[in-house]
Enzyme design. Structure first.
Site, short mmCIF file in Angstrom:
data_model
loop_
_atom_site.label_atom_id
_atom_site.label_comp_id
_atom_site.label_asym_id
_atom_site.label_seq_id
_atom_site.Cartn_x
_atom_site.Cartn_y
_atom_site.Cartn_z
N ARG A 9 38.89 29.44 46.35
CA ARG A 9 38.42 29.53 47.74
C ARG A 9 38.18 28.13 48.30
O ARG A 9 37.43 27.33 47.72
CB ARG A 9 37.13 30.33 47.84
N SER A 16 36.41 35.97 51.11
CA SER A 16 37.85 35.83 50.86
C SER A 16 38.13 34.80 49.76
O SER A 16 37.50 33.75 49.72
CB SER A 16 38.57 35.40 52.13
N GLU A 24 48.94 36.08 53.21
CA GLU A 24 47.78 35.34 52.71
C GLU A 24 47.47 35.67 51.25
O GLU A 24 46.75 34.93 50.59
CB GLU A 24 46.55 35.64 53.58
N GLU A 52 45.46 37.70 49.71
CA GLU A 52 44.01 37.55 49.54
C GLU A 52 43.43 38.53 48.53
O GLU A 52 43.85 39.68 48.44
CB GLU A 52 43.31 37.74 50.89
#
Length: 258
Positions: free
Chosen positions: A25, A79, A128, A130
């Site tokens: 992150r 996230s 992304e 994620e």
């Protein structure tokens, strides 16, 4: 410009990214501030304590964010990225105004969901890749961090002395099936009538009948998320206790041998 980008990707490729039990992150806050906060906590947690606003445990809402592209004020997720490369690219995009930021390396745990796996074709930003942490990431779950200064990623990984391997060494992210019921699609969203979500639709979602007149689709999703988070926290606590008990048993065995 093309040459600069090419060199940038060569630099990134010199790092090792293949580590299935770690996530990443990018964050502007330094490690001391993260430690003081207790870890990487969702924005909705501070809103809850400051204003009494309930955290939104809805993965679809989290993935969409707000109309302006920012994190929702009541967001119950944090996230993360599946690779150091993707975290660095995210940092260069959303933290470009900071001369220095950090990329935190995080151990996996079953309060984490692969957004694309859970939301499938309805994932709003599939590129992304994620993985979202429900309820946040404790400081003890942070393995370490890289410092990024003016876009350049340090080669040295700074290990977190507060990391507790015994808590997380045998944990993995949640399987997609555990997240289908927490997907959080709107009540009439067509996903609730499709595979695989139709088999996991909470009462009031899609064709699933309400369990009572007071329970809406959103309310039931919220309560399921709270229950899931409570069960996860209990699991980690059991693992912590088991680790302590193992240390005590080892100490007693050595003492007896002496």
């Amino acid at each position: 410009m093309v040459k600069i980008i090419f060199v940038f990707f060569i630099f990134l490729s010199s790092f090792s990214y293949a580590n299935d039990d770690k996530l990443y992150r990018a964050d502007s806050r330094p490690p001391d501030e993260i430690k003081q906060s207790g870890g990487l906590m969702p924005r909705g947690q501070s809103e809850y304590f400051d204003r009494g606003t309930q955290m939104n445990i809805n993965l679809y809402d989290h993935a969409r964010g707000t109309q302006t592209g920012f994190v929702r004020h009541d967001d119950g997720y944090v996230s993360t990225s599946i690779s150091l490369r993707s975290a660095h690219l995210v940092g260069q995009t959303i933290l470009s105004g900071h001369s220095t930021y950090y990329i935190y390396v995080i151990a996996t745990a079953p309060n984490m969901f692969n957004v694309n796996d859970v939301l499938g074709a309805y994932s709003p930003h599939p590129d992304e890749q994620e993985v979202s942490a429900l309820g946040g990431i404790p400081y003890s779950q942070i393995y370490g961090w890289y410092r990024v200064h003016f876009g350049v990623l340090d080669e040295q990984l700074h290990r977190n002395r507060g990391y507790r391997d015994r808590y997380y060494s045998n944990l993995d992210i949640a399987p997609a099936a555990d997240g289908y019921g927490l997907a959080g699609f709107p009540p009439e969203h067509r996903a609730w009538r499709e595979e695989p979500w139709i088999h996991h639709a909470p009462p009031g979602c899609g064709n699933a009948p309400r369990s009572s007149m007071s329970n809406t689709c959103d309310e039931k999703t919220q309560s399921l998320g709270v229950k899931f988070l409570d069960e996860y926290q209990s699991k980690v606590k059991r693992q912590i206790f088991s680790g302590y008990q193992s240390d005590i048993d080892t100490h007693n065995r050595i003492k007896d041998e002496l």
